[in-house]
Structure formats: C-alpha cells, structure tokens
Design a protein around this motif. Structure first.
Motif, PDB file in Angstrom:
ATOM      1  N   PRO A 120       0.864  -1.239  -0.052  1.00  0.00           N
ATOM      2  CA  PRO A 120      -0.051   0.076  -0.043  1.00  0.00           C
ATOM      3  C   PRO A 120       0.883   1.246   0.034  1.00  0.00           C
ATOM      4  CG  PRO A 120      -0.047  -0.963   2.160  1.00  0.00           C
ATOM      5  CD  PRO A 120       0.758  -1.825   1.103  1.00  0.00           C
ATOM      6  N   GLN A 121       2.150   1.307   0.161  1.00  0.00           N
ATOM      7  CA  GLN A 121       2.915   2.430  -0.044  1.00  0.00           C
ATOM      8  C   GLN A 121       2.548   3.177   1.293  1.00  0.00           C
ATOM      9  OE1 GLN A 121       5.552   2.235  -2.328  1.00  0.00           O
ATOM     10  NE2 GLN A 121       4.362   0.551  -2.823  1.00  0.00           N
ATOM     11  N   ILE A 122       2.317   2.738   2.311  1.00  0.00           N
ATOM     12  CA  ILE A 122       2.250   3.446   3.674  1.00  0.00           C
ATOM     13  C   ILE A 122       2.323   2.293   4.882  1.00  0.00           C
ATOM     14  CG2 ILE A 122      -0.427   2.762   3.434  1.00  0.00           C
ATOM     15  CD1 ILE A 122      -0.957   5.192   5.162  1.00  0.00           C
ATOM     16  N   LEU A 123       2.761   2.880   5.904  1.00  0.00           N
ATOM     17  CA  LEU A 123       2.935   2.080   7.139  1.00  0.00           C
ATOM     18  C   LEU A 123       1.589   2.434   8.142  1.00  0.00           C
ATOM     19  CD1 LEU A 123       6.487   2.267   7.933  1.00  0.00           C
ATOM     20  CD2 LEU A 123       5.242   0.408   7.022  1.00  0.00           C
ATOM     21  N   PHE A 124       0.919   1.504   8.900  1.00  0.00           N
ATOM     22  CA  PHE A 124      -0.099   1.639   9.474  1.00  0.00           C
ATOM     23  C   PHE A 124       0.008   1.934  11.070  1.00  0.00           C
ATOM     24  CE2 PHE A 124      -1.376  -0.709   5.676  1.00  0.00           C
ATOM     25  CZ  PHE A 124      -2.239   0.344   5.220  1.00  0.00           C
ATOM     26  N   ASP A 125      -0.749   2.634  11.528  1.00  0.00           N
ATOM     27  CA  ASP A 125      -0.714   2.418  13.140  1.00  0.00           C
ATOM     28  C   ASP A 125      -1.305   1.573  13.649  1.00  0.00           C
ATOM     29  OD1 ASP A 125       0.055   5.729  13.647  1.00  0.00           O
ATOM     30  OD2 ASP A 125      -1.708   5.623  12.019  1.00  0.00           O
ATOM     31  N   SER A 126      -2.256   0.791  13.089  1.00  0.00           N
ATOM     32  CA  SER A 126      -3.156  -0.585  13.591  1.00  0.00           C
ATOM     33  C   SER A 126      -3.225  -1.368  12.359  1.00  0.00           C
ATOM     34  CB  SER A 126      -4.137   0.055  14.441  1.00  0.00           C
ATOM     35  OG  SER A 126      -3.909   0.852  15.436  1.00  0.00           O
ATOM     36  N   ILE A 127      -3.232  -2.528  12.804  1.00  0.00           N
ATOM     37  CA  ILE A 127      -3.737  -3.453  11.769  1.00  0.00           C
ATOM     38  C   ILE A 127      -4.580  -4.414  12.584  1.00  0.00           C
ATOM     39  CG2 ILE A 127      -3.266  -5.251  10.342  1.00  0.00           C
ATOM     40  CD1 ILE A 127      -0.477  -3.846   9.562  1.00  0.00           C
ATOM     41  N   ILE A 128      -5.947  -4.715  11.963  1.00  0.00           N
ATOM     42  CA  ILE A 128      -7.067  -5.580  12.689  1.00  0.00           C
ATOM     43  C   ILE A 128      -7.327  -6.732  11.622  1.00  0.00           C
ATOM     44  CG2 ILE A 128      -8.931  -3.989  12.032  1.00  0.00           C
ATOM     45  CD1 ILE A 128     -10.022  -4.594  14.813  1.00  0.00           C
ATOM     46  N   PRO A 160       6.577   1.416  13.699  1.00  0.00           N
ATOM     47  CA  PRO A 160       7.108   0.903  15.023  1.00  0.00           C
ATOM     48  C   PRO A 160       6.007   1.364  15.792  1.00  0.00           C
ATOM     49  CG  PRO A 160       8.710   2.375  13.587  1.00  0.00           C
ATOM     50  CD  PRO A 160       7.340   2.498  12.981  1.00  0.00           C
ATOM     51  N   ALA A 161       5.908   0.382  17.053  1.00  0.00           N
ATOM     52  CA  ALA A 161       5.244   0.521  18.196  1.00  0.00           C
ATOM     53  C   ALA A 161       3.421   0.534  17.712  1.00  0.00           C
ATOM     54  CB  ALA A 161       5.513   1.893  18.962  1.00  0.00           C
ATOM     55  N   GLY A 162       3.495   0.091  16.362  1.00  0.00           N
ATOM     56  CA  GLY A 162       2.004  -0.049  16.219  1.00  0.00           C
ATOM     57  C   GLY A 162       1.160  -1.393  16.518  1.00  0.00           C
ATOM     58  N   VAL A 163       0.022  -1.332  16.595  1.00  0.00           N
ATOM     59  CA  VAL A 163      -0.643  -2.403  17.280  1.00  0.00           C
ATOM     60  C   VAL A 163      -1.477  -3.197  16.270  1.00  0.00           C
ATOM     61  CG1 VAL A 163      -2.848  -2.661  18.868  1.00  0.00           C
ATOM     62  CG2 VAL A 163      -1.313  -0.602  19.078  1.00  0.00           C
TER      63      VAL A 163
END
Length: 180
Positions: A120-128, A160-163
């Motif tokens: 997706p060319q993005i890093l996520f804060d959270s993944i569910i 980093p530190a994503g949930v």
C-alpha cells in the motif's frame, strides 16, 4: 434508481462470502481430508468474523482519530463498519467480497489483492483482522503457513510501536507439550 436494489444495510446483513456456499458435500469425497482440501480451494481460507466480534475487537483496539488502520484480509469489510473509513485501508483476494466492501465503505481504500503481494505504500498505526488459516502459500520460493505469513506481512506494514489485533485459533503458536 432501481426499486428492487438492495440497500447497504441489507447487503451488510446478508453477504456471507464463499464460506459455506460452495455446494460441496462430504458424501462426494473419499475422505474428510479430500473434502476439506476441496473446500480450502474454493473458500480460500474464508471465515467471516461475526459482527459482534468485530465491534468488540475495534473497541479493544481503542483506535484514535486520524490514525491509519488496515485489514488486509478484509473480506466484505465488517471491521470498517466500526471505524472512521477516511483512514482505513483494506485488501482481499476475493473479488466479490471486495466489490461488496467497496459498496458498503466507499471512503475506505480497498483493493482486490492477494496479501502476499499487497504493497500500500504506507505504514499503519494499527492492523486488525482475521487471517486465512491453514493454507500453504509459496512466496519468494519459500512455503509458509498462511497465518504465519499473515504475521510476517503485518510486521512489515506496521509503524514502529504499531498495534496488531487479530483472531487466531487456540492452537496458533502453542506448544503442545507445554500446554498440557
């Protein structure tokens, strides 16, 4: 507009995906193993998470406004029903489920994509999510169990530190000897 068209609410409540709708019958197979292998081929590891569980997982996640979140095995996108869709991304290999998800959540960035190749060319804060289970996948000439590949991919896509919050089978990452 078509007066016979289904509403978003009706589609949300009725869509079940391929899981259970395959038309296969155990009596047509020589063993349970061959029956389950045929089901895996059609269902692609699908099991749609019940709406109540999705809501509870989102509540546990305590997702903050303006944080980017993904479900890269989103199916029809039930988790998105409980999130701010302007910051949501999704992907799924099932084209029909993606079409349903895009209809239900038009502000969510959803792609018809196999997670092995989702970039997706993005890093996520959270993944569910709810990964496909017990499939054997080959990626870059190495074989992976689908739920382990899911974990590897999620790690690559998290800040980093994503949930990461996901559904897993009770035996996932268990130690048979220790758990006795």
């Amino acid at each position: 507009t078509n007066p016979n068209a289904l509403t978003q609410e009706e589609i949300y409540n009725l869509y079940t995906g391929d899981g259970g709708l395959h038309g296969l019958e155990f009596k047509d197979y020589s063993s349970f193993h061959s029956f389950t292998e045929a089901k895996k081929e059609i269902e692609q590891g699908q099991f749609f998470t019940p709406h109540e569980i999705c809501k509870t997982m989102v509540e546990i996640l305590d997702h903050k406004q303006n944080e980017f979140i993904a479900d890269i095995t989103c199916g029809a996108g039930v988790f998105f029903n409980f999130l701010d869709n302007n910051y949501c991304y999704g992907a799924d290999i099932d084209q029909k489920a993606v079409k349903v998800a895009k209809f239900l959540y038009p502000n969510t960035k959803i792609e018809h994509q196999d997670i092995r190749f989702y970039e997706p060319q993005i890093l996520f804060d959270s993944i569910i999510g709810n990964p496909p289970f017990n499939l054997k996948w080959t990626y870059r000439m190495k074989e992976y169990n689908s739920q382990l590949f899911y974990m590897k991919k999620e790690f690559e896509l998290l800040k980093p530190a994503g949930v990461l919050i996901f559904i897993c089978h009770k035996f996932f990452l268990s130690d048979f000897f220790f758990d006795q």
